[in-house]
Write an enzyme that holds these catalytic residues in place. Structure first.
Site, short mmCIF file in Angstrom:
data_model
loop_
_atom_site.label_atom_id
_atom_site.label_comp_id
_atom_site.label_asym_id
_atom_site.label_seq_id
_atom_site.Cartn_x
_atom_site.Cartn_y
_atom_site.Cartn_z
N LEU A 70 0.79 -1.16 -0.13
CA LEU A 70 -0.29 -0.07 0.52
C LEU A 70 0.80 0.62 0.07
O LEU A 70 0.33 2.60 -0.71
CB LEU A 70 -0.74 -0.02 1.29
N TYR A 71 1.92 1.11 0.74
CA TYR A 71 3.13 2.18 0.49
C TYR A 71 2.99 2.84 -0.94
O TYR A 71 3.17 3.94 -1.42
CB TYR A 71 4.09 1.63 1.50
N ALA A 72 3.32 1.45 -1.60
CA ALA A 72 4.00 1.96 -2.64
C ALA A 72 2.72 2.21 -3.53
O ALA A 72 3.11 3.44 -4.85
CB ALA A 72 4.42 0.76 -3.74
#
Ligand SMILES: O=C(O)[C@H]1O[C@H](OP(=O)(O)OP(=O)(O)OC[C@H]2O[C@@H](n3ccc(=O)[nH]c3=O)[C@H](O)[C@@H]2O)[C@H](O)[C@@H](O)[C@H]1O
EC number: 5.1.3.6
Length: 430
Positions: free
Chosen positions: A241-243
């Protein structure tokens, strides 16, 4: 007789009081009531002063333990003085995430060369806030004021632009970390999407509009297998999700560039490390755990495949950031209106020489003179990718970016800092 003296003390309003032994009890009840009221009021005060705005543990703002106070003539004077340009053609830069790892180094470098720098940071407790405070103290000593506040606070951002007509914004505030995204997904949306949009909203309405350089991530290459990663490659299969939020940031940047004429440069950082680094990153907590004699988990890919990173030293990243600021063209809009096409760029900032994580550990063992207790584990499915490798030809050409620090040299500098900061490793990093 002793009790009589009590009687003397009570007000002379006969009829309202019961006989004295009752009065004594009443008095002691009043005293108790007063005491407990004070305790209660005190607890309420502590609760509101210390505690989160929201009681929902999933609320990302929960980790910013306080509400911020800002404003007033003295505060504005500090803001202005910190952002004052000290060379003829210098910039006045708002650095978000200034008490963060990259933010601190970039702010200090800008200040050193005479640019005006104002920091902004919410000092959340994603990792030990005392490290952020120590970085803040470092910046304060070099004349950089770090305002305590969140990029989601539109009123604060507007105020800052009212006080200082920033020429540039170096946007480094973010929820970082690949694996933590599974624990606290909303914090990524809060900082990397909502916060970024809020910042862009304020920037697009500012007059003049600043040029913006901001931190994207190597993680946008996700599950790509073709290496080295080039800016022209697809970035539509993020593994965390960071990416995904960083990729979303790149699309959002496109929109604000297109509609409002904001000049925007995204920098895809490749696993940045060095002194004053982030304790949530492997090189940092490996160091802590090796010194403590605690086992470390080293990930490997399928069929014992090597997991490797294009580790990039902080000073090289700082040079890339400054190069991006120096080559950023002006935004073309003003007051929320586009006046022409504006610059929109994305660059890889890596080292171009990936190193296996096992080699990173070997270097640390040598530097720390302690053998690591290695625990080899399969790469968990929590957002990690197996390999990163940057193609930096574009940054080389356009920003003059040229990394010069190899992992051995950079880790030596990190280890020296770590041992000094944590008192030879006796004071353990949290
Ligand atoms: O370039 C980025 O865009 C990102 O870089 C960084 O992410 P990563 O490259 O994943 O760094 P980091 O966690 O230090 O893991 C390093 C290596 O150790 C391996 N690793 C990790 C933990 C562990 O317990 N064992 C292990 O082998 C792990 O598999 C990996 O191979 C930033 O944190 C992120 O915010 C973002 O900026």
């Amino acid at each position: 007789m002793k009790q009589m003296s009590h009687l003397d003390d009570i007000p002379s309003t006969p009829g309202k009081f019961k006989p004295y032994f009752h009065r004594t009890r009443w008095q002691s009840s009043v005293a108790k009531l007063a005491f407990w009221s004070l305790v209660f009021v005190g607890l309420i005060f502590i609760f509101f002063y210390r505690s989160p705005v929201s009681s929902n543990p999933a609320d990302p703002s929960r980790r910013s333990l306080r509400t911020y106070s800002w404003g007033g003539p003295a505060w504005e004077k500090r803001v202005r003085s910190s952002a004052r340009v000290r060379t003829r053609r210098g910039f006045s830069v708002l650095v978000t995430g200034a008490a963060g790892f990259v933010g601190t180094h970039v702010s200090a470098a800008l200040k050193r060369r005479g640019d005006g720098v104002l920091g902004l940071d919410n000092f959340n407790d994603y990792y030990d806030p005392s490290l952020k405070r120590a970085r803040q103290a470092l910046l304060e000593r070099s004349g950089v004021f770090v305002v305590e506040g969140d990029i989601n606070d539109a009123a604060l951002l507007k105020k800052l632009f009212e006080v200082v007509p920033f020429t540039h914004v170096m946007h480094l505030a973010a929820q970082a970390g690949v694996r933590y995204a599974m624990e606290n997904p909303s914090s990524y949306v809060h900082s990397n999407i909502a916060g970024f949009v809020n910042l862009l909203e304020v920037c697009k309405s500012a007059n003049p509009q600043p040029a913006i350089v901001w931190a994207s991530s190597s993680s946008v290459y996700g599950l790509n297998t073709k290496v080295p990663f080039s800016e022209k490659d697809r970035t539509d299969q993020p593994a965390s999700l960071y990416a995904a939020t960083k990729k979303a940031g790149e699309e959002i940047a496109h929109t604000y560039n297109h509609i409002y004429g904001l000049s925007l440069t995204g920098l895809r950082f490749f696993t940045v490390y060095g002194p004053w680094g982030r304790p949530d990153m492997a090189y940092f907590f490996f160091t802590r755990d090796i010194l403590k004699g605690k086992a470390i988990s080293i990930f490997e890919g399928v069929n014992h495949g090597t997991v490797a990173r294009d580790f990039t030293y902080i000073d090289d990243i700082v040079k890339g950031c400054l190069g991006a600021l120096d080559t950023a063209e002006k935004s073309t809009g003003s007051g929320g209106k586009k006046r022409g096409a504006a610059q929109l760029r994305v660059f890889n900032l890596g080292n171009t020489s990936p190193v296996p994580v096992t080699d990173l550990v070997t270097i640390l063992e040598r530097l720390l003179k302690v053998k690591a207790k290695r625990n080899i584990m399969k790469l968990p499915r929590n957002g990690d990718v197996q390999f990163t490798h940057a193609n930096i030809s574009s940054a080389q050409r356009e920003l003059g970016y040229k990394p010069t620090t190899d992992l051995q040299t950079g880790l030596k500098k990190f280890a020296r800092w770590y041992l000094g900061y944590y008192n030879g490793g006796k004071k353990a990093a949290s």
